[in-house]
Design a protein around this motif. Structure first.
Motif, PDB file in Angstrom:
ATOM      1  N   TRP A  83       0.781  -1.274   0.054  1.00 18.79           N
ATOM      2  CA  TRP A  83       0.038  -0.055   0.044  1.00 18.79           C
ATOM      3  C   TRP A  83       0.998   1.266  -0.034  1.00 18.79           C
ATOM      4  O   TRP A  83       0.405   2.455  -0.657  1.00 18.79           O
ATOM      5  N   LYS A  84       2.165   1.142   0.704  1.00 24.35           N
ATOM      6  CA  LYS A  84       2.941   2.451   0.491  1.00 24.35           C
ATOM      7  C   LYS A  84       3.428   2.905  -0.606  1.00 24.35           C
ATOM      8  O   LYS A  84       3.509   3.971  -1.008  1.00 24.35           O
ATOM      9  N   LYS A  85       3.248   1.813  -1.603  1.00 21.51           N
ATOM     10  CA  LYS A  85       3.816   2.029  -3.066  1.00 21.51           C
ATOM     11  C   LYS A  85       2.321   2.481  -3.690  1.00 21.51           C
ATOM     12  O   LYS A  85       2.668   3.199  -5.057  1.00 21.51           O
ATOM     13  N   ASP A 143      -0.364   4.567  -2.089  1.00 23.51           N
ATOM     14  CA  ASP A 143      -1.105   5.303  -1.354  1.00 23.51           C
ATOM     15  C   ASP A 143      -1.261   6.798  -1.973  1.00 23.51           C
ATOM     16  O   ASP A 143      -2.188   7.527  -1.383  1.00 23.51           O
ATOM     17  N   HIS A 144      -0.382   7.376  -2.563  1.00 19.61           N
ATOM     18  CA  HIS A 144      -0.103   8.550  -3.085  1.00 19.61           C
ATOM     19  C   HIS A 144      -0.204   8.535  -4.659  1.00 19.61           C
ATOM     20  O   HIS A 144      -0.468   9.575  -5.382  1.00 19.61           O
ATOM     21  N   VAL A 145      -0.909   7.394  -5.249  1.00 23.56           N
ATOM     22  CA  VAL A 145      -1.331   7.181  -6.680  1.00 23.56           C
ATOM     23  C   VAL A 145      -2.663   7.606  -6.842  1.00 23.56           C
ATOM     24  O   VAL A 145      -3.311   6.910  -6.339  1.00 23.56           O
ATOM     25  N   ASN A 146      -2.928   8.241  -7.797  1.00 24.76           N
ATOM     26  CA  ASN A 146      -4.129   8.433  -8.481  1.00 24.76           C
ATOM     27  C   ASN A 146      -4.842   7.094  -9.279  1.00 24.76           C
ATOM     28  O   ASN A 146      -4.315   7.017 -10.200  1.00 24.76           O
TER      29      ASN A 146
END
Length: 69
Positions: free
Chosen positions: A37-39, A41-44
């Motif tokens: 999820w860290k990979k 969580d900031h991706v649209n």
């Protein structure tokens, strides 16, 4: 099939990923879901992808000819 709501993934990502793996019979290493999820969580994840809007297309079932990774 396994039911997954988009809202569950966004609001409770780690438990949702772990549940999907468990219901699929996949054993996850400790912390795998957190790192995965860290990979993301900031991706649209809702953006349009270039293969969704092909000029002159829009034919029902045409997606079968354009499966991508």
């Amino acid at each position: 099939y396994i039911l997954m709501r988009w809202e569950d993934l966004i609001q409770n990502p780690v438990p949702t990923i772990e549940r999907l793996a468990s219901e699929s019979g996949i054993a996850l290493r400790e912390g795998f879901a957190v790192n995965l999820w860290k990979k993301l969580d900031h991706v649209n994840l809702t953006q349009a992808h270039k293969h969704n809007f092909r000029s002159g297309k829009g034919i029902v079932g045409d997606w079968k000819n354009w499966i991508t990774n």
